[in-house]
Design a protein around this motif. Structure first.
Motif, PDB file in Angstrom:
ATOM      1  N   GLN A   1      16.929   1.444  16.522  1.00 34.36           N
ATOM      2  CA  GLN A   1      15.626   0.634  16.534  1.00 34.36           C
ATOM      3  C   GLN A   1      15.293   0.017  18.093  1.00 34.36           C
ATOM      4  N   LYS A   2      16.468  -0.100  18.993  1.00 30.36           N
ATOM      5  CA  LYS A   2      16.050  -0.528  20.480  1.00 30.36           C
ATOM      6  C   LYS A   2      17.511   0.091  21.203  1.00 30.36           C
ATOM      7  N   ALA A   3      16.884   0.688  22.427  1.00 31.83           N
ATOM      8  CA  ALA A   3      18.042   0.902  23.173  1.00 31.83           C
ATOM      9  C   ALA A   3      17.536   0.722  24.879  1.00 31.83           C
ATOM     10  N   THR A   4      18.205   0.044  25.417  1.00 37.34           N
ATOM     11  CA  THR A   4      17.831  -0.218  27.030  1.00 37.34           C
ATOM     12  C   THR A   4      19.488  -0.297  27.524  1.00 37.34           C
ATOM     13  N   ALA A   5      19.301  -0.602  29.048  1.00 38.39           N
ATOM     14  CA  ALA A   5      20.583  -0.325  29.566  1.00 38.39           C
ATOM     15  C   ALA A   5      21.488  -1.442  29.285  1.00 38.39           C
ATOM     16  N   GLU A   6      20.874  -2.559  28.591  1.00 36.46           N
ATOM     17  CA  GLU A   6      21.866  -3.670  28.243  1.00 36.46           C
ATOM     18  C   GLU A   6      22.154  -3.881  26.970  1.00 36.46           C
ATOM     19  N   LEU A   7      21.197  -3.327  26.039  1.00 38.59           N
ATOM     20  CA  LEU A   7      21.149  -3.792  24.535  1.00 38.59           C
ATOM     21  C   LEU A   7      21.036  -2.551  23.878  1.00 38.59           C
ATOM     22  N   LEU A   8      21.724  -2.218  22.701  1.00 39.43           N
ATOM     23  CA  LEU A   8      21.742  -1.312  21.857  1.00 39.43           C
ATOM     24  C   LEU A   8      21.498  -1.804  20.274  1.00 39.43           C
ATOM     25  N   LYS A   9      20.594  -1.506  19.876  1.00 40.45           N
ATOM     26  CA  LYS A   9      20.243  -2.096  18.462  1.00 40.45           C
ATOM     27  C   LYS A   9      20.106  -0.771  17.392  1.00 40.45           C
ATOM     28  N   PHE A  10      20.825  -0.649  16.473  1.00 40.52           N
ATOM     29  CA  PHE A  10      20.580   0.523  15.489  1.00 40.52           C
ATOM     30  C   PHE A  10      21.046   0.093  14.021  1.00 40.52           C
ATOM     31  N   ARG A  11      20.494   0.733  13.055  1.00 38.52           N
ATOM     32  CA  ARG A  11      20.910   0.426  11.759  1.00 38.52           C
ATOM     33  C   ARG A  11      21.676   1.407  11.140  1.00 38.52           C
ATOM     34  N   VAL A  12      22.594   1.484  10.290  1.00 39.28           N
ATOM     35  CA  VAL A  12      23.228   2.386   9.624  1.00 39.28           C
ATOM     36  C   VAL A  12      23.201   2.009   8.041  1.00 39.28           C
ATOM     37  N   GLU A  13      22.423   3.146   7.403  1.00 39.46           N
ATOM     38  CA  GLU A  13      22.057   2.973   5.682  1.00 39.46           C
ATOM     39  C   GLU A  13      23.066   4.062   4.988  1.00 39.46           C
TER      40      GLU A  13
ATOM     41  N   PRO B   1      23.489   4.466   0.441  1.00 36.88           N
ATOM     42  CA  PRO B   1      23.292   3.792  -0.605  1.00 36.88           C
ATOM     43  C   PRO B   1      24.124   2.390  -0.881  1.00 36.88           C
ATOM     44  N   GLY B   2      23.578   1.479  -0.876  1.00 40.18           N
ATOM     45  CA  GLY B   2      24.385   0.207  -1.534  1.00 40.18           C
ATOM     46  C   GLY B   2      24.772  -0.579  -0.261  1.00 40.18           C
ATOM     47  N   ILE B   3      24.522  -0.065   0.968  1.00 38.03           N
ATOM     48  CA  ILE B   3      25.125  -0.805   2.186  1.00 38.03           C
ATOM     49  C   ILE B   3      24.221  -0.646   3.397  1.00 38.03           C
ATOM     50  N   VAL B   4      23.844  -1.519   4.007  1.00 41.64           N
ATOM     51  CA  VAL B   4      22.895  -1.616   5.141  1.00 41.64           C
ATOM     52  C   VAL B   4      23.578  -2.423   6.194  1.00 41.64           C
ATOM     53  N   ARG B   5      23.939  -1.584   7.480  1.00 39.71           N
ATOM     54  CA  ARG B   5      24.534  -2.364   8.454  1.00 39.71           C
ATOM     55  C   ARG B   5      23.606  -2.562   9.799  1.00 39.71           C
ATOM     56  N   GLU B   6      23.377  -3.628  10.391  1.00 39.49           N
ATOM     57  CA  GLU B   6      22.479  -3.544  11.403  1.00 39.49           C
ATOM     58  C   GLU B   6      23.360  -3.974  12.617  1.00 39.49           C
ATOM     59  N   PHE B   7      23.453  -3.279  13.693  1.00 34.23           N
ATOM     60  CA  PHE B   7      24.027  -3.650  14.943  1.00 34.23           C
ATOM     61  C   PHE B   7      23.422  -4.069  16.124  1.00 34.23           C
ATOM     62  N   HIS B   8      24.016  -5.106  16.733  1.00 34.15           N
ATOM     63  CA  HIS B   8      23.362  -5.398  17.932  1.00 34.15           C
ATOM     64  C   HIS B   8      24.528  -5.622  19.026  1.00 34.15           C
ATOM     65  N   ILE B   9      24.366  -4.418  20.070  1.00 33.42           N
ATOM     66  CA  ILE B   9      25.707  -4.563  21.130  1.00 33.42           C
ATOM     67  C   ILE B   9      24.952  -4.720  22.392  1.00 33.42           C
ATOM     68  N   ASP B  10      25.675  -5.631  23.160  1.00 31.01           N
ATOM     69  CA  ASP B  10      25.610  -5.991  24.596  1.00 31.01           C
ATOM     70  C   ASP B  10      26.370  -4.825  25.204  1.00 31.01           C
ATOM     71  N   LEU B  11      25.609  -3.885  25.727  1.00 31.43           N
ATOM     72  CA  LEU B  11      26.337  -3.041  26.696  1.00 31.43           C
ATOM     73  C   LEU B  11      27.020  -3.241  27.625  1.00 31.43           C
ATOM     74  N   THR B  12      26.695  -4.445  28.424  1.00 31.00           N
ATOM     75  CA  THR B  12      27.049  -4.914  29.741  1.00 31.00           C
ATOM     76  C   THR B  12      28.611  -5.431  29.505  1.00 31.00           C
ATOM     77  N   ASN B  13      29.068  -5.844  28.217  1.00 28.12           N
ATOM     78  CA  ASN B  13      30.495  -6.277  28.035  1.00 28.12           C
ATOM     79  C   ASN B  13      31.256  -5.699  27.053  1.00 28.12           C
ATOM     80  N   GLY B  14      30.370  -4.931  26.194  1.00 27.61           N
ATOM     81  CA  GLY B  14      30.833  -4.114  24.868  1.00 27.61           C
ATOM     82  C   GLY B  14      30.823  -5.234  23.659  1.00 27.61           C
ATOM     83  N   SER B  15      30.442  -6.475  23.744  1.00 25.79           N
ATOM     84  CA  SER B  15      30.631  -7.215  22.538  1.00 25.79           C
ATOM     85  C   SER B  15      29.119  -6.831  21.817  1.00 25.79           C
ATOM     86  N   GLY B  16      29.613  -7.012  20.421  1.00 28.00           N
ATOM     87  CA  GLY B  16      28.736  -6.702  19.345  1.00 28.00           C
ATOM     88  C   GLY B  16      28.660  -7.440  18.176  1.00 28.00           C
ATOM     89  N   THR B  17      27.586  -7.265  17.318  1.00 29.14           N
ATOM     90  CA  THR B  17      27.564  -8.168  16.094  1.00 29.14           C
ATOM     91  C   THR B  17      27.206  -6.982  14.984  1.00 29.14           C
TER      92      THR B  17
END
Length: 172
Positions: free
Chosen positions: A85-97, A99-115
């Motif tokens: 969905q979005k990738a910059t030097a500081e942020l990585l956003k993507f989705r993994v689908e 059937p039956g499960i959708v995962r949305e990732f938001h990762i701060d690439l500066t410190n490795g923390s993600g949701t």
């Protein structure tokens, strides 16, 4: 005599192909009904979804390289169809689908923390997902499937269509 042999072979192909395709045709028909009648009470999968949120921290080596999404998925031991969905030097956003499960990732690439936001659907949601699952990104239609299971599923749907055409022509 030769015409009779052709007729018997044609009949055997028609019967065996029809029996082989029957289960898949039923699944596709049922999921199509659910798509057309999403307001049926028993099939309301969206209201019955389970949502969860998982925070995590990644080691720096996971997101390096040309395909950081694959590194994250391998580290978290998940699989599915990836849609960036979005990738910059500081942020990585993507989705993994899948059937039956959708995962949305938001990762701060500066410190490795993600949701990771996880949506899990019931059986009706899985059936609906199978009916529409083709690996083509909704936001980016030029994106092609990148998961082996998606390619197998697409081949299976094409094989069902070709099989039904053969059954129609062999029903004489």
């Amino acid at each position: 005599m030769q015409l009779n042999a052709y007729h018997n072979l044609n009949r055997r192909i028609h019967i065996h192909l029809g029996l082989f395709l029957l289960l898949l045709i039923w699944i596709f028909s049922l999921s199509g009904l659910l798509l057309n009648h999403g307001n049926w009470k028993f099939a309301s999968f969206w209201d019955q979804r389970q949502e969860s949120k998982i925070d995590f921290t990644l080691p720096p080596s996971v997101t390096t390289g040309s395909d950081p999404e694959s590194g994250v998925m391998e580290f978290l031991k998940i699989s599915g169809e990836v849609q960036r969905q979005k990738a910059t030097a500081e942020l990585l956003k993507f989705r993994v689908e899948s059937p039956g499960i959708v995962r949305e990732f938001h990762i701060d690439l500066t410190n490795g923390s993600g949701t990771q936001k996880v949506l899990k659907f019931n059986m009706w949601g899985k059936l609906r997902g199978l009916h529409t699952f083709n690996g083509i990104g909704k936001e980016d239609p030029s994106q092609s499937p990148n998961w082996l299971i998606t390619n197998i599923w697409r081949f299976t749907m094409d094989a069902i269509a070709v099989g039904l055409i053969i059954i129609c022509f062999s029903s004489g």
